[in-house]
Design a protein around this motif. Structure first.
Motif, mmCIF file in Angstrom:
data_model
loop_
_atom_site.group_PDB
_atom_site.id
_atom_site.type_symbol
_atom_site.label_atom_id
_atom_site.label_comp_id
_atom_site.label_asym_id
_atom_site.label_seq_id
_atom_site.Cartn_x
_atom_site.Cartn_y
_atom_site.Cartn_z
ATOM 1 N N GLU A 76 -8.603 5.828 6.389
ATOM 2 C CA GLU A 76 -7.900 5.615 4.655
ATOM 3 C C GLU A 76 -6.904 5.014 5.180
ATOM 4 O O GLU A 76 -6.326 3.790 3.775
ATOM 5 C CB GLU A 76 -7.918 6.717 4.600
ATOM 6 C CG GLU A 76 -6.953 6.747 2.885
ATOM 7 C CD GLU A 76 -6.908 8.577 2.881
ATOM 8 O OE1 GLU A 76 -7.593 9.154 3.204
ATOM 9 O OE2 GLU A 76 -5.688 8.562 1.479
ATOM 10 N N ALA B 108 0.412 -1.497 -0.274
ATOM 11 C CA ALA B 108 -0.095 -0.155 0.325
ATOM 12 C C ALA B 108 1.134 1.336 -0.095
ATOM 13 O O ALA B 108 0.817 2.339 -1.074
ATOM 14 C CB ALA B 108 -1.409 -0.562 1.195
ATOM 15 N N ALA C 96 -6.221 0.581 3.512
ATOM 16 C CA ALA C 96 -5.708 0.741 2.632
ATOM 17 C C ALA C 96 -5.019 -0.994 2.516
ATOM 18 O O ALA C 96 -4.054 -1.341 2.275
ATOM 19 C CB ALA C 96 -4.535 1.120 2.130
ATOM 20 N N THR D 209 2.499 1.542 -3.356
ATOM 21 C CA THR D 209 1.738 2.811 -3.960
ATOM 22 C C THR D 209 0.701 4.278 -4.031
ATOM 23 O O THR D 209 0.449 4.529 -4.450
ATOM 24 C CB THR D 209 0.598 1.818 -4.766
ATOM 25 O OG1 THR D 209 0.232 1.064 -3.523
ATOM 26 C CG2 THR D 209 1.450 0.318 -5.097
ATOM 27 N N GLY D 210 2.156 4.485 -2.984
ATOM 28 C CA GLY D 210 1.317 5.971 -2.685
ATOM 29 C C GLY D 210 0.303 6.203 -1.628
ATOM 30 O O GLY D 210 -0.384 7.465 -1.848
ATOM 31 N N LYS D 211 -0.179 5.168 -1.123
ATOM 32 C CA LYS D 211 -1.117 5.181 -0.385
ATOM 33 C C LYS D 211 -0.438 5.592 1.093
ATOM 34 O O LYS D 211 0.064 5.595 1.588
ATOM 35 C CB LYS D 211 -1.652 3.534 0.195
ATOM 36 C CG LYS D 211 -2.686 3.532 -0.920
ATOM 37 C CD LYS D 211 -2.465 2.472 -1.942
ATOM 38 C CE LYS D 211 -3.762 2.228 -3.071
ATOM 39 N NZ LYS D 211 -2.591 2.261 -4.616
#
Ligand code: SF4
Ligand code: SF4
Lengths: 439, 263
Positions: A370, A318, A374, A321-323
């Motif tokens: 959030e 997560a 993720a 990939t920029g989460k």
């Protein structure tokens, strides 16, 4: 004589304060929910020996592992030298082991010196990795401010400590020639016998005596400062990695902790067990974790053991990939929250202390839905952690709170829940389950 | 296709050696159904004494549990345990690593203890014992293939060798991705992500994984999980490579190399 008194006072203060600090950490960990850690003690000791002491998991990346090992072993062995310092300090002697141990003394001190030199190189490399080369995992948002200062501060402390050791030993070598009566022969020391004359060779005897004392005291004070700095730093891991490895859960990795309350309720709904009437007036139970009190004490120990190395986050799909999710941040947030709770608790009146803790905040103030949503439960973080921390555990415990207690969570999941409940499949489908056999 | 139902077998007073747990994806997802059929073909070909539960099988509850919904998990799981115990099932094979993990590691606490294996383990065993012989010179012989470790078979249950041994038997050229085995990168479906939109980020996880797979130069990506299969296939399509790169489950590769025989 003055030195002796000073030594005793400083030592008592340093240890007294440290004991208090460590006691506070211990009681903070005990704020967590009970969890019985079961399983074979042999395996636990193996974990302590291999993972904590032997740093087995560090060697997944051998370069930092080797450098870290130099610092770590130099640090451990310096404590051997510290025994002599302590005894000398109390009794007012100088290097009391030197005449007693003879050649062996030379060997031990030389060994420490070589390790210290390697540790110095490692420390410099580590400082460069953090400042100039800016390794990715040390520059994530959660490292801004105190955490990166903390990392550098301790590396600076390490440089001071090593400088102190070489000043102390280097001047001693010269003084052994000038004043053999007070400075017993240590034999040829691996580093100081060269470094001492080179650095201090031109100094007068008086200056040397003063410098020797400065080195000795600096060594001692750095160690004491370090001891008392640990409890407010990520460096607590050098102590807690050991109990953390010992108490590491031995149940299968893939097993999420069962929730017997819910299991039994469902069982009674299904008529598998006698229904138990809930006691009158009892509040609806809360499930999952909202605050540190709901997390297992083991998770709190995990949080205090975190080295903030970021290996977990570097492996997290997560995060990659920029989460927003970062398993390291989750562990750091838990520890920070625990610190806030314990400081607030300490300033409360006896009456407030008797009531359940409530400051209107919870873990959800720092760990957002959030981030929790993720997570793919892939366990890359669990695998990566060199000190056997399980960052997935609190993430899933907090998801449980959202879904079970608050009936919130991603709305996308609701059809999946309904479908499993109503049709026994993750998707609502018209076909029979064995329709595939028919063609 | 002839696939015995456990209810029928039991009604005849017979017993089975192993239960084939199909799982939701294997039952309903069009792509995963192909894997299910391929695996059933292999079982039939070898003559394994197996059966499926059919309508009596329910979702194991893995996604509900990992999403945090313990109620739904317990409801479906306890019914499954009832069914499995009712039939006296001893051994289970499944083509889904999530079903595998839940049946193996989580059902014991609910009163259901079985010997559970993943289909790649059974395939390896059948090949090792000589019960499953592959025809030489199959479609994939000598082809460059990369293998994607699913999290729940690999890292979580530490099964890295069985699937690789199966690939060895196919005589393919296995090229590993940089992140493989215990360091394997997730496909992005686990933890109930399969059933929701991604959180905001700058890349999809499956895209990251497919990039890595394509970098090996392999034109075939082998997987062992229906959800990985979906994720990787989607990732390949998103790259516009669906015509040149294919994603298969291991059992499909094996089924392709079955010598002619009764099915
Ligand atoms: S389990 Fe969750 S937090 Fe841990 S690496 Fe995987 S996605 Fe990241
Ligand atoms: S949880 Fe483990 S891997 Fe992650 S930062 Fe802390 S010590 Fe490092």
């Amino acid at each position: 004589m003055i030195q002796q008194v000073l030594f005793i006072v400083v030592t008592i203060v340093a240890f007294g304060w440290a004991i208090k600090q460590f006691g506070r950490i211990r009681s903070n960990i005990k704020l967590g929910a009970p969890e019985t850690i079961s399983g074979d003690t042999g395996t636990r000791w193996k974990n302590v020996l291999l993972v904590a002491f032997g740093q087995q998991k560090m060697f997944a990346q051998w370069k930092p592992a080797l450098l870290h090992f130099f610092i770590y072993s130099a640090f451990l062995l310096t404590q051997v030298e510290l025994i002599e310092i302590l005894i000398d300090g109390f009794t007012g002697q100088h290097r009391m082991f030197a005449p007693l141990l003879g050649g062996f003394y030379t060997f031990v001190i030389s060994f420490i010196e070589i390790l210290s030199l390697l540790a110095l190189i490692a420390t410099v490399v580590f400082i460069l990795r953090r400042t100039i080369f800016k390794r990715d995992r040390f520059n994530k948002p959660e490292m801004k401010g105190w955490p990166s200062k903390d990392g550098l501060l301790i590396l600076a402390g390490e440089v001071v400590l090593i400088a102190a050791i070489f000043t102390m030993n280097g001047t001693d070598i010269l003084l052994q020639e000038l004043d053999p009566e007070h400075f017993p022969d240590t034999g040829n020391l691996a580093v100081s016998s060269i470094l001492g004359p080179a650095l201090f060779g031109s100094l007068s005897q008086n200056t040397l005596v003063i410098l020797e004392r400065v080195g000795w005291w600096l060594h001692l004070l750095t160690v004491y400062a370090f001891l008392n700095y640990l409890p407010i730093s990520k460096h607590l891991h050098i102590a807690l990695a050991f109990p953390n490895a010992y108490f590491s859960r031995l149940r299968p990795r893939g097993e999420m902790e069962n929730m017997p309350d819910i299991m039994n309720e469902v069982k009674s709904m299904m008529g598998l067990i006698e229904e138990e009437e809930p006691p009158e007036g009892e509040e609806l139970p809360e499930f999952g974790a909202k605050d540190v009190f709901d997390l297992s004490w083991k998770t709190l120990l995990d949080a205090y053991s975190c080295t903030e190395c970021g290996r977990c986050t570097a492996a997290c799909p997560a995060n990659l990939t920029g989460k927003k999710l970062s398993p390291r941040k989750v562990m750091m947030d838990i520890r920070d929250r625990l610190e806030v709770v314990s400081t607030t608790r300490a300033s409360q009146s006896a009456e407030q202390k008797a009531a359940p803790y409530d400051d209107g905040k919870s873990l959800f103030d720092s760990i957002t839905p959030e981030e929790l949503h993720a997570c793919t439960a892939c366990q890359a973080c669990v695998e990566a952690c060199p000190v056997l921390i399980n960052p997935l555990e609190p993430i899933l415990a907090m998801r449980r709170y959202e879904v079970l207690t608050e009936s919130s969570g991603p709305s996308d999941w609701i059809p999946m829940f309904n479908s499993i409940e109503n049709s026994g499949a993750v998707w609502q489908v018209g076909d029979a389950r064995d329709a595939w056999t028919k063609d | 296709m002839n696939v015995p139902l456990l209810a029928d077998v039991a009604a005849e007073g017979k017993s089975i050696d192993i239960l084939f747990w199909v799982g939701c994806a294997g039952s309903f997802d069009a792509r995963a159904q192909k894997v299910t059929k391929a695996f059933a073909r292999i079982l039939n070909h070898v003559g394994v004494n197996y059966a499926i539960l059919g309508e009596e099988e329910l979702c194991t509850g893995d996604p509900a549990r990992r999403a945090g919904n313990e109620f739904v998990f317990q409801m479906t799981a306890l019914q499954n345990v009832e069914t499995l115990n009712g039939y006296g099932v001893k051994k289970i094979v499944t083509a889904c690593p999530h079903c595998f993990n839940t049946l193996k590691n989580e059902y014991p606490a609910l009163g259901g203890s079985y010997e559970v294996i993943h289909h790649t383990q059974l395939l390896q065993e059948l090949i090792n014992t000589g019960k499953l012989k592959l025809k030489g010179g199959g479609t994939f012989k000598g082809k460059r293939i990369t293998y994607h470790d699913s999290c729940y078979l690999g890292r979580v249950n530490r099964i890295y060798e069985a699937p690789r041994k199966v690939l060895e038997a196919l005589d393919v050229e296995l090229v590993e991705m940089k992140r493989c085995k215990s360091k394997g990168l997730c496909c992005g479906a686990g933890g109930a992500q399969m059933f929701k939109e991604d959180e905001p980020g700058n890349k999809r996880i499956n895209a990251e994984r497919v990039d890595e797979a394509l970098n090996t130069g392999a034109k075939t990506i082998a997987a062992n999980c229906p959800f990985c299969l979906t994720m990787l296939t989607d990732g390949v399509t998103a790259k516009g490579k669906e015509d040149t790169v294919e994603v298969y489950d291991l059992s499909e590769l094996i089924a392709d190399s079955l010598p002619p025989g009764q099915e």
